[in-house]
Design a protein around this motif. Structure first.
Motif, PDB file in Angstrom:
ATOM      1  N   VAL A   1      -9.287  10.067  -8.483  1.00 11.96           N
ATOM      2  CA  VAL A   1      -8.023   9.714  -7.835  1.00 11.96           C
ATOM      3  C   VAL A   1      -8.077   8.270  -7.345  1.00 11.96           C
ATOM      4  O   VAL A   1      -9.136   7.790  -6.947  1.00 11.96           O
ATOM      5  CB  VAL A   1      -7.718  10.683  -6.656  1.00 11.96           C
ATOM      6  N   LEU A   2      -6.943   7.607  -7.420  1.00  7.25           N
ATOM      7  CA  LEU A   2      -6.783   6.268  -6.854  1.00  7.25           C
ATOM      8  C   LEU A   2      -5.594   6.309  -5.907  1.00  7.25           C
ATOM      9  O   LEU A   2      -4.595   6.976  -6.177  1.00  7.25           O
ATOM     10  CB  LEU A   2      -6.538   5.222  -7.940  1.00  7.25           C
ATOM     11  N   SER A   3      -5.711   5.578  -4.819  1.00  9.76           N
ATOM     12  CA  SER A   3      -4.648   5.498  -3.817  1.00  9.76           C
ATOM     13  C   SER A   3      -4.234   4.045  -3.664  1.00  9.76           C
ATOM     14  O   SER A   3      -5.092   3.164  -3.579  1.00  9.76           O
ATOM     15  CB  SER A   3      -5.155   6.004  -2.465  1.00  9.76           C
ATOM     16  N   PHE A   4      -2.939   3.829  -3.617  1.00 11.14           N
ATOM     17  CA  PHE A   4      -2.400   2.483  -3.454  1.00 11.14           C
ATOM     18  C   PHE A   4      -1.450   2.471  -2.260  1.00 11.14           C
ATOM     19  O   PHE A   4      -0.243   2.675  -2.415  1.00 11.14           O
ATOM     20  CB  PHE A   4      -1.690   2.029  -4.731  1.00 11.14           C
ATOM     21  N   PRO A   5      -2.006   2.252  -1.054  1.00 10.11           N
ATOM     22  CA  PRO A   5      -1.165   2.248   0.148  1.00 10.11           C
ATOM     23  C   PRO A   5      -0.220   1.041   0.161  1.00 10.11           C
ATOM     24  O   PRO A   5      -0.577  -0.044  -0.290  1.00 10.11           O
ATOM     25  CB  PRO A   5      -2.162   2.146   1.295  1.00 10.11           C
ATOM     26  N   MET A   6       0.958   1.260   0.697  1.00  8.76           N
ATOM     27  CA  MET A   6       1.939   0.186   0.821  1.00  8.76           C
ATOM     28  C   MET A   6       1.880  -0.474   2.203  1.00  8.76           C
ATOM     29  O   MET A   6       2.448  -1.527   2.389  1.00  8.76           O
ATOM     30  CB  MET A   6       3.354   0.737   0.599  1.00  8.76           C
TER      31      MET A   6
ATOM     32  N   HIS B   1      -5.677   8.264   2.731  1.00 12.33           N
ATOM     33  CA  HIS B   1      -5.802   6.837   2.418  1.00 12.33           C
ATOM     34  C   HIS B   1      -4.463   6.125   2.611  1.00 12.33           C
ATOM     35  O   HIS B   1      -4.416   5.023   3.151  1.00 12.33           O
ATOM     36  CB  HIS B   1      -6.277   6.628   0.979  1.00 12.33           C
ATOM     37  N   LEU B   2      -3.373   6.746   2.156  1.00 16.67           N
ATOM     38  CA  LEU B   2      -2.053   6.123   2.292  1.00 16.67           C
ATOM     39  C   LEU B   2      -1.646   5.969   3.752  1.00 16.67           C
ATOM     40  O   LEU B   2      -0.778   5.155   4.067  1.00 16.67           O
ATOM     41  CB  LEU B   2      -0.987   6.931   1.551  1.00 16.67           C
ATOM     42  N   MET B   3      -2.295   6.733   4.640  1.00 17.55           N
ATOM     43  CA  MET B   3      -1.988   6.647   6.070  1.00 17.55           C
ATOM     44  C   MET B   3      -3.073   5.908   6.851  1.00 17.55           C
ATOM     45  O   MET B   3      -3.198   6.067   8.061  1.00 17.55           O
ATOM     46  CB  MET B   3      -1.741   8.051   6.628  1.00 17.55           C
ATOM     47  N   GLY B   4      -3.869   5.110   6.135  1.00 20.06           N
ATOM     48  CA  GLY B   4      -4.796   4.211   6.805  1.00 20.06           C
ATOM     49  C   GLY B   4      -6.220   4.667   6.962  1.00 20.06           C
ATOM     50  O   GLY B   4      -7.049   3.946   7.531  1.00 20.06           O
TER      51      GLY B   4
ATOM     52  N   VAL C   1       6.543   9.004  -1.489  1.00 18.30           N
ATOM     53  CA  VAL C   1       5.236   8.892  -2.129  1.00 18.30           C
ATOM     54  C   VAL C   1       5.447   9.049  -3.632  1.00 18.30           C
ATOM     55  O   VAL C   1       6.264   9.862  -4.064  1.00 18.30           O
ATOM     56  CB  VAL C   1       4.265   9.988  -1.614  1.00 18.30           C
ATOM     57  N   ASN C   2       4.710   8.278  -4.410  1.00 18.97           N
ATOM     58  CA  ASN C   2       4.740   8.395  -5.863  1.00 18.97           C
ATOM     59  C   ASN C   2       3.414   8.981  -6.332  1.00 18.97           C
ATOM     60  O   ASN C   2       2.355   8.565  -5.869  1.00 18.97           O
ATOM     61  CB  ASN C   2       4.947   7.025  -6.511  1.00 18.97           C
ATOM     62  N   LEU C   3       3.500   9.942  -7.266  1.00 16.74           N
ATOM     63  CA  LEU C   3       2.316  10.597  -7.809  1.00 16.74           C
ATOM     64  C   LEU C   3       2.345  10.489  -9.330  1.00 16.74           C
ATOM     65  O   LEU C   3       3.315  10.904  -9.959  1.00 16.74           O
ATOM     66  CB  LEU C   3       2.296  12.072  -7.393  1.00 16.74           C
ATOM     67  N   LEU C   4       1.289   9.923  -9.884  1.00 17.90           N
ATOM     68  CA  LEU C   4       1.153   9.809 -11.332  1.00 17.90           C
ATOM     69  C   LEU C   4      -0.022  10.675 -11.773  1.00 17.90           C
ATOM     70  O   LEU C   4      -1.141  10.509 -11.274  1.00 17.90           O
ATOM     71  CB  LEU C   4       0.905   8.347 -11.733  1.00 17.90           C
TER      72      LEU C   4
ATOM     73  N   LEU D   1       5.176   4.927   1.588  1.00 16.26           N
ATOM     74  CA  LEU D   1       3.746   5.080   1.866  1.00 16.26           C
ATOM     75  C   LEU D   1       2.869   4.533   0.755  1.00 16.26           C
ATOM     76  O   LEU D   1       1.844   3.913   1.022  1.00 16.26           O
ATOM     77  CB  LEU D   1       3.394   6.537   2.113  1.00 16.26           C
ATOM     78  N   GLY D   2       3.218   4.781  -0.500  1.00 15.14           N
ATOM     79  CA  GLY D   2       2.396   4.264  -1.584  1.00 15.14           C
ATOM     80  C   GLY D   2       2.310   5.206  -2.759  1.00 15.14           C
ATOM     81  O   GLY D   2       3.105   6.134  -2.897  1.00 15.14           O
ATOM     82  N   ASP D   3       1.306   4.946  -3.593  1.00 15.54           N
ATOM     83  CA  ASP D   3       1.148   5.642  -4.862  1.00 15.54           C
ATOM     84  C   ASP D   3      -0.198   6.348  -4.931  1.00 15.54           C
ATOM     85  O   ASP D   3      -1.204   5.838  -4.440  1.00 15.54           O
ATOM     86  CB  ASP D   3       1.220   4.650  -6.024  1.00 15.54           C
TER      87      ASP D   3
END
Length: 165
Positions: A66-71, A134-137, A40-43, A99-101
């Protein structure tokens, strides 16, 4: 589990955000019985940067927390079954599930903690738990989805002993 953290916000935070983020990410993965090691990436950024990103990716020209960017696309929330069918879901060197950002606006997080009357640690943890779902659906587009997410967020935080007080 790999958690890449980039602190872009100049003023930083006055708690160990790296250790806390890792703890919450791991708890969220455990809560969904993720069968893989994950990345997971966290900015951590400014209000201006998150507004710019929100405008660019969601066509919403305002600050958000917060914004979530699922892969991944999940057949159902927390259902990791399709991941094995798609090699691109895994980091080629580590084999971890990508998983995403997550992007958090630090000033907005701090303002919300104050307005909700709880600590920055609690608000930061909540935003990560929320985004991990969110990253997990998971999503909260309907009242039923929102209720499920709210319950799962609270369980993750309660299991870590992170309360609103």
């Amino acid at each position: 589990m790999t958690l890449q953290i980039e602190m872009e916000y100049e003023k930083g935070l006055d708690f160990d955000y790296e250790a806390l983020a890792k703890k919450v990410v791991e708890a969220a993965l455990d809560s969904e019985n993720c069968p893989y090691e994950a990345e997971v990436n966290l900015l951590l950024t400014s209000d201006e940067e998150i507004q710019k990103t929100n405008r660019e990716f969601r066509n919403i020209d305002r600050v958000t927390d917060v914004l979530s960017f699922p892969m991944l696309d999940f057949p159902a929330p927390g259902d990791f079954s399709l991941a094995e069918q798609e090699e691109a879901c895994f980091h080629p060197e580590t084999g971890e599930l990508l998983l995403g950002d997550i992007m958090i606006a630090v000033p907005r997080m701090q303002e919300q903690a104050e307005s909700y009357g709880h600590s920055q640690i609690r608000e930061f943890s909540f935003l990560i738990a929320h985004s991990m779902l969110h990253l997990m659906g998971y999503d909260h587009m309907t009242p039923q989805e929102a209720a499920v997410m709210e319950q799962k967020q609270e369980e993750i935080l309660l299991n870590l002993g992170i309360t609103r007080a």
